[in-house]
Design an enzyme around this catalytic site. Sequence first.
Site, PDB file in Angstrom:
ATOM      1  CG  HIS A 214      -1.834  -8.468   9.602  1.00  0.00           C
ATOM      2  ND1 HIS A 214      -0.648  -8.146   8.971  1.00  0.00           N
ATOM      3  CD2 HIS A 214      -2.449  -7.600  10.036  1.00  0.00           C
ATOM      4  CE1 HIS A 214      -0.589  -6.690   9.037  1.00  0.00           C
ATOM      5  NE2 HIS A 214      -1.670  -6.439   9.438  1.00  0.00           N
TER       6      HIS A 214
ATOM      7  CD  GLU B 166      -1.467  -0.177   3.460  1.00  0.00           C
ATOM      8  OE1 GLU B 166      -2.056  -1.435   3.647  1.00  0.00           O
ATOM      9  OE2 GLU B 166      -1.632   0.590   4.404  1.00  0.00           O
TER      10      GLU B 166
ATOM     11  CB  CYS C 109      -1.521  -5.664   5.853  1.00  0.00           C
ATOM     12  SG  CYS C 109      -1.323  -3.941   6.668  1.00  0.00           S
TER      13      CYS C 109
END
Lengths: 134, 345
Positions: free
Chosen positions: B233, B80, B112
Amino acid sequence: MTHRKSLSLNWRRIPERYQLLGNECATCGAVFFPPRALCSKCRRKGTLEDKKLGGLGEVFTFTAVRSPPEGFEHQIPYVLAIVKLKEGPFITGMVTDVEPQEVSIGMPVRSVFRRISEDGKHGVINYAFKFVRA
Amino acid sequence: MFGIVGWGAYVPQFRIRVDEIARVWGREPREITDGLGVSEKAVANYDEDTATISVEAARNALRRGQVNSKKIAAVFVGSESHPYVIKPTAATVVEAIGASPYLTAGDLEFACKAGTAGMQACLGMAKSGMVEYGMTIGTDTAQGRPGDALEYTAASGGAAFIVGAKPAAEIIDTCSYTTDTPDFWRREGAEYPSHGGRFTGEPAYFKHVVECTKQLLSKTGTSVKDIDQVIFHMPNAKFPSRAAKLLGIPPEKMERGLVVKSIGNTYSGSSLLGLARVLDQAKPGETILVTSFGSGAGSDSFLLKTTKEIAGLAERAPTTQSYIDRKKYLDYAVYAKIRRKIKHE
């Protein structure tokens, strides 16, 4: 928005700047970087072939730049070195991720891929090799 | 059998301590570090960006997998923080690794989790015979608005994976879970992302990570007991630990991949750097579960099993841990300068 600097000037040198692509004389084994059109020793008897250099070498000599050219103001003081590559050629490049006092003649280095300059806020970003401590 | 043939990590050498950021913004450092479980974050140098980090990670992956770059037929870069809005980071990577121009490439964006979306694309292409090898990279130089809660963790780093046959880690199965959830976003032209504060937790991170992981376990008939290592994550150290608790995964199965504590949240690089560290230390026959999370929102889950091919691979390129250990600290002022947070015009 128009760009100020030549696009083709940097674009043309992408193979050597991105991949350390030099050349080697198949006749005498001399290695060149940047690549040459003709072997300096064999002249017309030489045959030049592409050679990707490994990027390992040592600092032959260096200087710390404190009065930078336009576009490098935010990187001072930065180190500009002549590096002797393992394959033989001497090559000029910036040494990054170090302070000038951390650099010494003979220091082993390896090449990395970094941003070199950008053509203002709207122009292209130029990438190339730099060196870090090996 | 298809899966990960080679992997490579890269983390910039600069760090800023979370308590240094807290000092500048008048917050109690202990409150922040205890709340996040993160003590410092990795910061890209002035001359580093998503393209340079991706190239370093990609070169490490090629070295580790001993794959000829001319055989890579697809390159995807998930991020990103692509340096350009229009002009692909993937094209720069292709040229810098010396791949053949006869390949497909593209930049992906899914907050992400874009790097793991790329892994699914590469797996599909390799399995179908469209490509011999595909490369996916997850990298970010994450931006947090100065003073915002995200600034304490928004970090820089990335990891690259080569997907093909005869893998070091077979991808046994993968699945995803996607909904429209406005937990975190950045509008066109906006310099920093915005987020929904506590809304980023339950309806976003936890729902997607837990549902996607449950789906993978049920689809593959796997129980948590069968899995050796788990990576989720890592926006901070608390979220993945809590998701693990919700799924009945013991903390010791999370520890090896929990890279966030000392490098921060590398966004698209986060779960993939965790996976890279787990693979660096893996022996043949280990079962690994990875679930990424991307705001907006979605998760990709993967079930992997390491093969005999993994023996000796870790040392062929710098390990994730070697990058984590290599560090120089910055104060906030220099950090603000090199991350271009100080405006000159």
